[in-house]
Scaffold this active site. Structure first.
Site, mmCIF file in Angstrom:
data_model
loop_
_atom_site.group_PDB
_atom_site.id
_atom_site.type_symbol
_atom_site.label_atom_id
_atom_site.label_comp_id
_atom_site.label_asym_id
_atom_site.label_seq_id
_atom_site.Cartn_x
_atom_site.Cartn_y
_atom_site.Cartn_z
ATOM 1 N N LYS A 1 42.636 36.487 45.020
ATOM 2 C CA LYS A 1 42.302 35.229 44.246
ATOM 3 C C LYS A 1 43.576 34.120 44.273
ATOM 4 C CE LYS A 1 38.941 37.562 41.504
ATOM 5 N NZ LYS A 1 38.591 38.371 40.267
ATOM 6 N N GLN B 1 40.927 39.860 34.620
ATOM 7 C CA GLN B 1 40.500 40.813 35.489
ATOM 8 C C GLN B 1 39.855 42.146 34.798
ATOM 9 O OE1 GLN B 1 40.303 40.226 38.924
ATOM 10 N NE2 GLN B 1 39.091 41.939 38.885
ATOM 11 N N ASP C 1 34.936 32.373 35.160
ATOM 12 C CA ASP C 1 33.913 33.459 35.647
ATOM 13 C C ASP C 1 32.603 33.182 35.094
ATOM 14 O OD1 ASP C 1 35.107 35.165 37.128
ATOM 15 O OD2 ASP C 1 36.239 36.152 35.570
#
Ligand code: NDP
Length: 308
Positions: free
Chosen positions: A55, A99, A122
Site C-alpha cells: 500500500k 491494518q 477504508d
C-alpha cells in the site's frame, strides 16, 4: 475449453491509479500539498506487513505521501487509541488505515470506531457505513467499491439484474449488497445458515463470493453465462487438496517454490459455465488498493476545500 471472459483487476486498477495521479497533479498545480495516508500495523503478521508495504509503495508510485507506523504486538488498546487520536488531529494526514486483523487481545471495534470518520479511507467506520446505506457515500468500502468499478468499467450491466452475494462480512458482503442495491440490482445475501446455497446462487446474474473457503463454489452454483466475482484469498498448503482442485493443471513449480498456492473461493471449473469471472490472484485483489488510494485523494480534496 474456457469460453468465459476473464475480468482482470490490473487494467482497472491502472485506470483508477491514473485518475488518482491526475488528481494529485491538480492539487500540486493549485499549490496544495499531496494527500497523505497513515498506516498502522500492530504485531508481526507477515501477510499484514506485506499488505502495508504494497500500500505504501503504491502511494509513492502514485504521488501520495504515506507513513507506516509499526507497533509491537504487546501494544494495548489504550496505546493504539492514543496513536489514532494523534493521527486524527494531525492536519497533514488525510487517511488512516488500521491494518487488520489486529493481534488477539485488542478490541477491533473500539479501535476502528476511534478513527476520525473524515479520515476513514477504508470506509468501515459506522458513520461511513450509514452513509453507504443511505446511498450517499463519503468513502466507499474499498473491496466492494473496487468490484463496482470492475463491473462498470467492463460494462457488465447491474441495473435490474439478480445479484447474489455469498458472505455477510462488514468489509465485503454487507457494503457490497448496498452498493449493488443502489445501482438497482435485486440483491440476495447468503451466509453459513442459508438453505440450498447452490440453488439460491444459481438465480444470480452476478454472483459475488466472499467466504474464505478454497474452491467451495463449484459449477452447480452457477447459472450458465453468469458473471462470477471471486473475492476469496486462501493459501492451500495441502498437496492432496491442490490435486483435488486443479488436477493436471496444478502449478506444482509454484507450489514447491512457495509451499502453497493462492486459491479463490470459486473452483476453477466454474470458468466452463460462467460468462465472465475474476481470476485469483489478479482479479479483485488489485482493486482494493486502488480504491484505498482513490479514497485518500477524495479525503485530501475535501479537507483542502477543493472537493465534496
Ligand atoms: P469473513 O470470515 O468475515 O466472512 C465470511 C462469510 O462467509 C461469513 O458471512 C460466513 O457466514 C460466510 N460463510 C462461511 N462459510 C460458509 C459456508 N460454508 N456457506 C456459506 N457461507 C459461508 O470473511 P471476509 O468477508 O473478510 O473475507 C472473505 C474472503 O475474502 C477471505 O478469503 C478473505 O481473505 C478475502 N478477502 C479478499 C479481499 C481482497 O482484496 N481480494 C479483501 C477482503 C477479504 P456467517 O456470517 O454465517 O458466519
Amino acid at each position: 475449453m474456457c469460453a468465459a471472459r476473464i475480468l482482470y483487476g490490473k487494467p482497472v486498477q491502472e485506470a483508477i491509479l491514473e485518475e488518482v495521479r491526475q488528481g494529485v497533479e491538480e492539487l500540486a498545480a493549485a499549490g496544495l500539498r499531496a494527500p497523505k495516508l497513515a498506516a498502522l500495523l500492530v504485531g508481526d503478521d507477515p501477510a499484514s506487513a506485506i499488505y502495508v508495504r504494497s500500500k505504501t509503495r503504491m502511494c509513492s508510485e502514485t504521488g501520495l505521501d504515506s507513513e507506516a507506523f509499526q507497533l509491537p504486538s504487546s501494544t494495548s488498546t489504550e496505546e493504539l487509541l492514543k496513536r489514532i487520536d494523534e493521527l486524527n488531529h494531525d492536519a497533514g494526514v488525510d487517511g488512516i488505515l488500521v491494518q487488520l486483523p489486529l493481534p488477539e487481545g485488542l478490541d477491533t471495534d473500539v479501535v476502528l470506531d476511534a478513527v476520525d470518520p473524515a479520515k476513514d479511507v477504508d470506509g468501515i467506520h459506522p458513520e461511513n457505513v450509514g452513509l453507504i446505506v443511505q446511498g450517499r457515500p463519503r468513502f466507499v468500502t474499498c473491496t466492494p467499491g473496487g468490484i463496482i468499478e470492475l463491473l462498470e468499467r467492463n460494462e457488465i450491466e447491474i441495473h435490474g439484474k439478480n445479484a447474489v452475494i455469498i458472505g455477510r462480512s462488514e468489509i465485503v458482503g454487507k457494503p457490497m449488497a448496498m452498493l449493488l442495491m443502489h445501482r438497482h440490482a435485486t440483491v440476495t445475501i447468503c451466509h453459513s445458515r442459508t438453505q440450498d446455497l447452490p440453488g439460491v446462487a444459481r438465480a444470480a446474474d452476478i454472483l459475488i463470493v466472499a467466504i474464505g473457503r478454497d474452491a467451495m463454489v463449484t459449477p452447480e452454483f452457477v447459472k450458465p453465462g453468469a458473471c462470477v466475482i471471486d473475492v476469496g484469498i486462501n493459501r492451500v498448503a495441502d498437496r492432496q487438496r491442490v490435486e483435488e482442485i486443479f488436477g493436471a493443471d496444478a502449478d506444482w513449480q509454484k507450489f514447491e517454490d512457495r509451499g502453497y498456492l493462492v486459491v479463490g473461493d470459486v473452483h476453477p471449473a466454474v470458468a466452463e459455465v460462467a460468462g465472465a469471472f475474476t481470476p485469483v490472484p489478479g482479479g479483485v485483489g488489485p482493486l482494493t488498493i486502488g480504491m484505498l488510494l482513490a479514497n485518500t485523494l477524495r479525503s485530501a480534496r475535501r479537507r483542502l476545500g477543493v472537493g465534496s
